[in-house]
Design a protein around this motif. Sequence first.
Motif, short mmCIF file in Angstrom:
data_model
loop_
_atom_site.label_atom_id
_atom_site.label_comp_id
_atom_site.label_asym_id
_atom_site.label_seq_id
_atom_site.Cartn_x
_atom_site.Cartn_y
_atom_site.Cartn_z
N ASP A 235 0.83 -1.21 0.00
CA ASP A 235 0.00 0.00 0.00
C ASP A 235 0.86 1.26 0.00
O ASP A 235 0.52 2.26 -0.65
N ASP A 236 1.97 1.21 0.73
CA ASP A 236 2.85 2.38 0.82
C ASP A 236 3.40 2.77 -0.55
O ASP A 236 3.40 3.96 -0.92
N LEU A 237 3.89 1.78 -1.31
CA LEU A 237 4.43 2.07 -2.64
C LEU A 237 3.33 2.59 -3.57
O LEU A 237 3.55 3.54 -4.33
N LEU A 238 2.16 1.97 -3.50
CA LEU A 238 1.07 2.39 -4.38
C LEU A 238 0.63 3.81 -4.07
O LEU A 238 0.37 4.60 -4.97
N ARG A 239 0.54 4.14 -2.78
CA ARG A 239 0.14 5.50 -2.41
C ARG A 239 1.23 6.52 -2.80
O ARG A 239 0.94 7.67 -3.14
N GLN A 240 2.50 6.08 -2.73
CA GLN A 240 3.61 6.98 -3.04
C GLN A 240 3.68 7.30 -4.53
O GLN A 240 3.94 8.45 -4.91
N TRP A 241 3.46 6.30 -5.38
CA TRP A 241 3.74 6.46 -6.80
C TRP A 241 2.51 6.54 -7.69
O TRP A 241 2.62 6.89 -8.87
N CYS A 242 1.33 6.20 -7.18
CA CYS A 242 0.15 6.15 -8.03
C CYS A 242 -0.92 7.14 -7.57
O CYS A 242 -1.03 7.46 -6.39
N THR A 243 -1.69 7.62 -8.52
CA THR A 243 -2.82 8.51 -8.22
C THR A 243 -4.16 7.80 -8.42
O THR A 243 -5.17 8.22 -7.86
N GLU A 244 -4.16 6.74 -9.23
CA GLU A 244 -5.37 5.96 -9.48
C GLU A 244 -5.14 4.51 -9.05
O GLU A 244 -4.00 4.05 -8.97
N GLY A 245 -6.24 3.82 -8.78
CA GLY A 245 -6.16 2.41 -8.47
C GLY A 245 -7.16 1.61 -9.28
O GLY A 245 -8.26 2.10 -9.58
N LEU A 246 -6.78 0.39 -9.65
CA LEU A 246 -7.68 -0.53 -10.35
C LEU A 246 -7.71 -1.83 -9.55
O LEU A 246 -6.72 -2.55 -9.50
N TRP A 247 -8.83 -2.09 -8.91
CA TRP A 247 -8.99 -3.29 -8.09
C TRP A 247 -9.54 -4.41 -8.96
O TRP A 247 -10.63 -4.30 -9.51
N MET A 248 -8.73 -5.47 -9.10
CA MET A 248 -9.10 -6.62 -9.92
C MET A 248 -9.47 -7.81 -9.02
O MET A 248 -8.88 -8.02 -7.97
N GLU A 249 -10.45 -8.57 -9.49
CA GLU A 249 -10.84 -9.79 -8.78
C GLU A 249 -11.35 -10.80 -9.80
O GLU A 249 -12.28 -10.51 -10.56
N HIS A 250 -10.71 -11.97 -9.83
CA HIS A 250 -11.09 -13.04 -10.78
C HIS A 250 -11.10 -12.53 -12.22
O HIS A 250 -11.97 -12.90 -13.01
N GLY A 251 -10.13 -11.68 -12.55
CA GLY A 251 -10.00 -11.19 -13.92
C GLY A 251 -10.93 -10.06 -14.29
O GLY A 251 -10.91 -9.58 -15.43
N LYS A 252 -11.76 -9.61 -13.34
CA LYS A 252 -12.71 -8.54 -13.61
C LYS A 252 -12.41 -7.32 -12.73
O LYS A 252 -11.84 -7.45 -11.65
N VAL A 253 -12.87 -6.16 -13.18
CA VAL A 253 -12.68 -4.93 -12.41
C VAL A 253 -13.74 -4.86 -11.31
O VAL A 253 -14.94 -4.93 -11.58
N ARG A 254 -13.29 -4.69 -10.06
CA ARG A 254 -14.21 -4.44 -8.94
C ARG A 254 -14.39 -2.95 -8.71
O ARG A 254 -15.48 -2.51 -8.37
N PHE A 255 -13.29 -2.18 -8.89
CA PHE A 255 -13.40 -0.74 -8.68
C PHE A 255 -12.22 -0.05 -9.37
O PHE A 255 -11.11 -0.57 -9.39
N HIS A 256 -12.50 1.13 -9.91
CA HIS A 256 -11.47 1.96 -10.54
C HIS A 256 -11.71 3.39 -10.08
O HIS A 256 -12.77 3.96 -10.34
N GLY A 257 -10.72 3.95 -9.37
CA GLY A 257 -10.90 5.30 -8.86
C GLY A 257 -9.62 5.82 -8.22
O GLY A 257 -8.54 5.26 -8.45
N PRO A 258 -9.70 6.87 -7.42
CA PRO A 258 -8.52 7.41 -6.74
C PRO A 258 -7.83 6.32 -5.93
O PRO A 258 -8.48 5.43 -5.36
N ILE A 259 -6.50 6.38 -5.85
CA ILE A 259 -5.73 5.29 -5.23
C ILE A 259 -6.13 5.08 -3.77
O ILE A 259 -6.27 3.93 -3.33
N ASP A 260 -6.32 6.15 -3.01
CA ASP A 260 -6.67 5.98 -1.59
C ASP A 260 -8.02 5.28 -1.44
O ASP A 260 -8.17 4.37 -0.61
N GLU A 261 -9.00 5.69 -2.22
CA GLU A 261 -10.32 5.07 -2.13
C GLU A 261 -10.27 3.61 -2.56
O GLU A 261 -10.92 2.74 -1.96
N THR A 262 -9.51 3.33 -3.61
CA THR A 262 -9.41 1.95 -4.10
C THR A 262 -8.79 1.05 -3.04
O THR A 262 -9.28 -0.06 -2.78
N LEU A 263 -7.69 1.51 -2.43
CA LEU A 263 -7.04 0.72 -1.39
C LEU A 263 -7.95 0.54 -0.18
O LEU A 263 -7.99 -0.55 0.42
#
Length: 251
Positions: A214-242
């Motif tokens: 989480d630390d690396l992702l928050r440091q270097w990314c502004t967006e997050g893409l949450w994947m589950e079983h090959g599908k998108v669960r959520f795509h949004g700001p990195i903090d909200e996604t995490l």
Amino acid sequence: MTSIELTHVTVDIPIFDAGSRSLKNNVMAAATGGQIKPRDGTRKVSIRAIDDLTLDLQHGTKIGLIGHNGAGKSTILRTIAGIYEPNEGRVDVDGSVAAMFDIGFGMDPDSTGWENIILRGMLIGFSRKEIEARAADIGEWSGLGEFLDMPLRTYSSGMSTRLAFAVSTSITPDILLIDEGIGAGDAAFIDKAKARLEEFIGNAGLLVMASHSDDLLRQWCTEGLWMEHGKVRFHGPIDETLDRYSASRTA
């Protein structure tokens, strides 16, 4: 302008010679989050690693791929890099790509460090003349000194990673793909590597990074893409996604 567009992309990863092993099928399905499907009665099965993914990433995007092991993160990176061909859909990539995974790929154990700088450099897109002009700086930055005159097979794993890392970060790509952390040897070198990697990431026009940190992702990314079983669960700001991903694991 630098961009990555995935349109209804589906990727099945084939597994050969496993069709009749029900225990292995069950374990693989549980471990990957994909579905293992027999094909035409043969002993070949496949895992649905990405399932109908549409994603539009433009210049300036720094996106982190989030999810459990087997959620599809690494497959997305390898599909963007052109290592995997989609079974369905379309992948359009505009810009030069540097992939920071399998960074030791193409290194020859019987060649010297200097020779491997040339080999690895040509593999990632330099002409021989270009990589030869950079070889001295790469060798110096690696800190391997006289070991550069010795065959790679005499190196420790940390030394090999140093050399591969030094070559891989000697370019300035439009698009940077990173899969998990990159080990680089002793503590002093790791600090040096982090500084170089931060510069490398800062210079890239578009970053796609898969990590469990989480630390690396928050440091270097502004967006997050949450994947589950090959599908998108959520795509949004990195903090909200995490936060959403974390809440799902504790629910």
